[in-house]
Design a protein around this motif. Structure first.
Motif, mmCIF file in Angstrom:
data_model
loop_
_atom_site.group_PDB
_atom_site.id
_atom_site.type_symbol
_atom_site.label_atom_id
_atom_site.label_comp_id
_atom_site.label_asym_id
_atom_site.label_seq_id
_atom_site.Cartn_x
_atom_site.Cartn_y
_atom_site.Cartn_z
ATOM 1 N N ASN A 69 0.818 -1.219 0.000
ATOM 2 C CA ASN A 69 0.000 0.000 0.000
ATOM 3 C C ASN A 69 0.851 1.268 0.000
ATOM 4 N N GLN A 70 2.141 1.132 -0.309
ATOM 5 C CA GLN A 70 3.012 2.289 -0.387
ATOM 6 C C GLN A 70 3.757 2.288 -1.710
ATOM 7 N N THR A 101 -1.961 6.557 -7.259
ATOM 8 C CA THR A 101 -2.371 7.109 -5.955
ATOM 9 C C THR A 101 -2.774 8.568 -6.120
ATOM 10 N N ALA A 127 -7.467 9.262 -2.496
ATOM 11 C CA ALA A 127 -6.732 8.003 -2.628
ATOM 12 C C ALA A 127 -6.280 7.494 -1.265
ATOM 13 N N ASP A 128 -6.465 6.186 -1.045
ATOM 14 C CA ASP A 128 -5.983 5.566 0.182
ATOM 15 C C ASP A 128 -5.144 4.321 -0.079
ATOM 16 N N LYS A 129 -4.939 3.991 -1.362
ATOM 17 C CA LYS A 129 -4.146 2.818 -1.743
ATOM 18 C C LYS A 129 -3.835 2.938 -3.227
ATOM 19 N N PRO A 130 -2.802 2.281 -3.703
ATOM 20 C CA PRO A 130 -2.555 2.276 -5.152
ATOM 21 C C PRO A 130 -3.588 1.408 -5.872
#
Length: 346
Positions: free
Chosen positions: A186-187, A276, A281-284
Motif C-alpha cells: 500500500n506504499q 495514488t 486516494a488511500d491505496k494504489p
C-alpha cells in the motif's frame, strides 16, 4: 497552430503498451536451494472432483423451509475443478517472466489526424523534458521489488524474494535482489535498506522508457509457502457459460504440457498498480482510464469529476489546459499502458 486553438481528438487513436511482460511460468523448489538456483520442478495443473454442499443464499420463502433445506443437502453437488500445488518435498513457489521496457511513449501506433498528432507530440515531449519518466519508473520498480505480481501467492508467505536480472545480448549482466516483505503493497516506496537496488532498477526502467537503452529484464519472485501448499495460477475465462452436467467449474491457465502459469495481463495489471493520484486516494490502484477496480465493482475516476483519463487527456492536448503534475503522471501512465482512445466522429 496557436496554443489556444481547440482541436478534436482523432477518431482513430491507439497506443502500444510500453511495459511488455511475458506470461509467468510457475515452478517449485526448496527455499534452501534458492541461492544455487537448483532443484526446480514444474508445477502441473491437475483435476480434482469434489462433492460440495449447499451454500447459496435463499431466494424465496420456500428455500428456507427445513424440509427443502434437508432435501437440498442430500443432493450431491459434484464439481470438477483444476488445482495446482507444490509437490511434497518442495516448499517454495517461483514465478518467472521477462519484461521489455519500450521507448516512444505517447507516440500513437495509429492516428488519422495530423494536427492532433503534432499537438500530442508537443505535449508528450514537454512532459518528457520536464520529468524524464522518473516518477513512473520509480513506481514500476516498486511493484517489481514488492512482488505484487505474485498476487495471491504472496499472501501468508513466510519469505518472499524477488530477483531482477538485466539481460544484454541474451546474457544476464547484472542482478538485483529484493526482500519483498519489507516493501508494503500500500506504499509507493521501498524499504530504506534497499534504496540503492531500487534506484538502479528504476534507472533501468527510466532508460527504457526514454529510449536511451534497450532494456530487457528477467524477473523471478520466490514465495515460501510450505510443502504441498496450494498455489494460484491465473484462472481462465470460459466464454461458454452453459451449465452442462459434468462441466469443469474452474479452469486454470497452463502452458502446453499443463505447467501452471500467470497471464501476462495479470502481471501487467500488478506492475501498473501505481495510481495514488485519484480523488481521496488511500491505496494504489491499477492505471485505468476510469480507475476501474473490478474486484470492488467501482470506478475511482469519474468523468463527472473530470478526473478520468479522457477528460484530462482531451483538455491537455486539445485545449492546452495543463493538469497538475500528479495528473500528468497519470495520463502518461495510461499511455504507457496502451489502448484505443479515439473519439467517434459521428
Amino acid at each position: 497552430m496557436a496554443k489556444n486553438d481547440k482541436l478534436k481528438t482523432a477518431s482513430v487513436l491507439s497506443f502500444n503498451r510500453h511495459l511488455d511482460p511475458s506470461d509467468g511460468r510457475m515452478f517449485a523448489l526448496n527455499w534452501v536451494d534458492l541461492a544455487q538456483g537448483t532443484g526446480n520442478t514444474a508445477i502441473v495443473i491437475q483435476e480434482k472432483s469434489v462433492r460440495g454442499t449447499i451454500s447459496n443464499r435463499p431466494k424465496s420463502s420456500k428455500e428456507i423451509d427445513p424440509a427443502y433445506i434437508d432435501a437440498a443437502v442430500n443432493k450431491a453437488n459434484l464439481q470438477t475443478v483444476d488445482v495446482a500445488a507444490l509437490p511434497q518435498g518442495k516448499d517454495t513457489v517461483a514465478v518467472s517472466f521477462t519484461l521489455r521496457v519500450l521507448p516512444n511513449v505517447g507516440q500513437p501506433s495509429a492516428c488519422n489526424d495530423v494536427a492532433f498528432a503534432e499537438r500530442l507530440d508537443t505535449v508528450v515531449s514537454n512532459y518528457q523534458s520536464a520529468n524524464q519518466f522518473t516518477e513512473l519508473a520509480n513506481r514500476y520498480a516498486v511493484n517489481l521489488a514488492n512482488g505484487r505480481f505474485l498476487w495471491r501467492n504472496r499472501i501468508g508467505a513466510e519469505n518472499v524474494t524477488v530477483s531482477v536480472e538485466r539481460t544484454i545480448n541474451g546474457q544476464a549482466k547484472e542482478k538485483l535482489t529484493f526482500d519483498a516483505l519489507n516493501n508494503r503493497l500500500n506504499q509507493a516506496i521501498v524499504h530504506q535498506d534497499q534504496q540503492t537496488e531500487l534506484q538502479k532498477l528504476a534507472a533501468w526502467i527510466k532508460a527504457g522508457l526514454n529510449g536511451d537503452e534497450h532494456v530487457l529484464l528477467k524477473v523471478t519472485g520466490f514465495a515460501r509457502l510450505g510443502e504441498g501448499q496450494e498455489v494460484y495460477p491465473s484462472q481462465e475465462l470460459i466464454l461458454d457459460t452453459s451449465n452442462a452436467k459434468g462441466a469443469k467449474s474452474k479452469t486454470l491457465y497452463s502452458f502446453g504440457n499443463k505447467e501452471a502459469g500467470l497471464h501476462s495481463q495479470k502481471i501487467g495489471n500488478a506492475l501498473r498498480t501505481i495510481d495514488t493520484w485519484y480523488p481521496n486516494a488511500d491505496k494504489p490502484i491499477a492505471v485505468e482510464p476510469y480507475g476501474s477496480v473490478t474486484s470492488e465493482g467501482k470506478a475511482y475516476r469519474q468523468p463527472k469529476e473530470k478526473q478520468d483519463f479522457y477528460s484530462l487527456f482531451d483538455a491537455w492536448v486539445n485545449e492546452g489546459k495543463v493538469p497538475e503534475v500528479e495528473q500528468q503522471h497519470y495520463v502518461m501512465a495510461v499511455l504507457v499502458r496502451g489502448g484505443v482512445f479515439g473519439e467517434s466522429d459521428k
